[in-house]
Design a protein around this motif. Sequence first.
Motif, PDB file in Angstrom:
ATOM      1  N   UNK A  76       0.852  -1.090   0.091  1.00 29.42           N
ATOM      2  CA  UNK A  76       0.015  -0.003   0.029  1.00 29.42           C
ATOM      3  C   UNK A  76       1.050   1.205   0.060  1.00 29.42           C
ATOM      4  N   UNK A  77       1.828   1.180   0.993  1.00 26.65           N
ATOM      5  CA  UNK A  77       2.833   2.596   0.970  1.00 26.65           C
ATOM      6  C   UNK A  77       3.431   2.475  -0.300  1.00 26.65           C
ATOM      7  N   UNK A  78       4.020   1.341  -1.096  1.00 28.05           N
ATOM      8  CA  UNK A  78       4.564   1.719  -2.378  1.00 28.05           C
ATOM      9  C   UNK A  78       3.807   2.512  -3.305  1.00 28.05           C
ATOM     10  N   UNK A  84       3.808  11.041  -2.425  1.00 28.24           N
ATOM     11  CA  UNK A  84       4.177  12.046  -1.220  1.00 28.24           C
ATOM     12  C   UNK A  84       5.510  12.335  -1.167  1.00 28.24           C
ATOM     13  N   UNK A  85       6.594  11.576  -1.658  1.00 27.42           N
ATOM     14  CA  UNK A  85       7.901  11.709  -1.614  1.00 27.42           C
ATOM     15  C   UNK A  85       8.420  10.751  -0.817  1.00 27.42           C
ATOM     16  N   UNK A  86       9.701  10.729  -1.024  1.00 25.80           N
ATOM     17  CA  UNK A  86      10.404   9.596  -0.093  1.00 25.80           C
ATOM     18  C   UNK A  86      10.759  10.088   1.010  1.00 25.80           C
ATOM     19  N   UNK A 124       4.313   1.083  10.673  1.00 29.14           N
ATOM     20  CA  UNK A 124       5.347   1.940  10.789  1.00 29.14           C
ATOM     21  C   UNK A 124       6.464   1.252   9.575  1.00 29.14           C
ATOM     22  N   UNK A 125       6.761   0.000  10.478  1.00 27.47           N
ATOM     23  CA  UNK A 125       7.855  -0.732   9.523  1.00 27.47           C
ATOM     24  C   UNK A 125       7.621  -0.883   7.892  1.00 27.47           C
ATOM     25  N   UNK A 126       6.264  -1.012   7.825  1.00 27.06           N
ATOM     26  CA  UNK A 126       5.929  -1.391   6.223  1.00 27.06           C
ATOM     27  C   UNK A 126       5.936   0.045   5.377  1.00 27.06           C
ATOM     28  N   UNK A 127       5.554   1.046   6.266  1.00 28.02           N
ATOM     29  CA  UNK A 127       5.475   2.267   5.527  1.00 28.02           C
ATOM     30  C   UNK A 127       6.922   2.698   5.138  1.00 28.02           C
ATOM     31  N   UNK A 356       8.888   1.021  -6.492  1.00 29.06           N
ATOM     32  CA  UNK A 356       8.431   0.948  -5.214  1.00 29.06           C
ATOM     33  C   UNK A 356       6.947   0.417  -5.214  1.00 29.06           C
ATOM     34  N   UNK A 357       6.170   0.651  -6.212  1.00 29.94           N
ATOM     35  CA  UNK A 357       4.834   0.087  -6.552  1.00 29.94           C
ATOM     36  C   UNK A 357       5.049  -1.378  -6.839  1.00 29.94           C
TER      37      UNK A 357
END
Length: 420
Positions: A76-78, A84-86, A124-127, A356-357
């Motif tokens: 999801x974060x990918x 939103x930017x790295x 948070x780790x997943x993000x 990323x995705x």
Amino acid sequence: MNSSTQGSDLTLFGLPAERGRWFLIPLGMLVLLCLGTVYSWSIFRRPLEAELNLTATQSLLPYMIALLCYAITMPIAGFYITRMGTRLMTAIGAIVVGIGYSLASFADGIGVMVLGYGVIAGIGVGITYGIPMAVAARWFPDKKGLAVGLTIVGFGLSPLVTAPLAKGLIDTYGVQRSLLILGVTFTLIILAISTTMTLPPTCWIPSPTARGQQKRSLPVSYPDKMLKSPSFYGLWMCYTIGTFVGLSAIGISSPVGEELIAIDSAMAATSVSIFALFNGVSRPLFGWLCDRLQPRYVAIASYTLILIGCILMLNAGEGQVATYIVAFSLFWFSLGGWLALAPTATLRLFNPDDYAQNYGIVFTAYGVGALLGTLVAGQLRDWFGSYVYAFYPMGGLAIVGIILATFMLKRDRPKLLVSE
């Protein structure tokens, strides 16, 4: 960090970008070292069982939920990293990790502990997890595998650093106050590093040689077509098998040593530290190999090592410490290798601009492997009375993996590629 979009004028950390980019690797390693503390959960279990009156099964729940939430959140974060930017995504992940640890530090029962450490910190780790690798991959188009492999070393070697650190804090302050100290520390470290997690301009390439390599290997735009690609399903299934076997082995490393080989608990703990070294070393090695060989050949080599480890353990008995150490070193080595092989294969097989995705989707295989791998080996022990029976399905899956890698883990036909 100063930057310019004009190729040769671009600078990082006050240096020409081609030199300054190397600083991003140790910074990414440090971020992942903080996040990799999830693999040190065993240090917290016994103190929590005593303080909160938990059963062994209950004390395992925060770890299992953290792995699951981490694996679910990453894909999801990918999709939000490019929007939103790295830097902002890294900062958000750092804050969420800190909130999770802080909430867990005030837990008075297993429910709040699972919510804080398992759900919130896991999210948070997943993000945050994929961002250092995405940054390294984009800054090193000429050395993708090596850069990603070196960066991810931080996650694999984290237990060597954070487990003794956590043990010392727990002995001094108690388990829950230690969670608060670690959460605040990790948040501050990752927030500071987040300011450096930037991507290069799309037009930037480090050298004419790299430009030629990038042009020849660039597939068509994904992830819209990735899910229609046989290569994706081959990679997903291979990754699932690699993580299933690896995490099964990690979960039973100590009890297998004590029950099958008859070593004492101190020796079992020392052995796990040795295994963690192999888990860390394999990541840059497999990444480097993927830069030079087709991913399927590296995958086949990994499964072959797993198969050798299974055969060794099926023939091991009491007192055969060397056999045990070699076999489990191979298991941990292969798992670490897959955590470099899978992202590098994603870069090689699909459009790196959508990394990323793409890798977020591929990484769901880790979630499936983690969930099943932490459950199946223990269940087989309960059913048959010995951990030795876990090595039969592990060996069988290694053979299946070799077949899948041979026929499915390869780039699609040229019609899906940009013409050279």
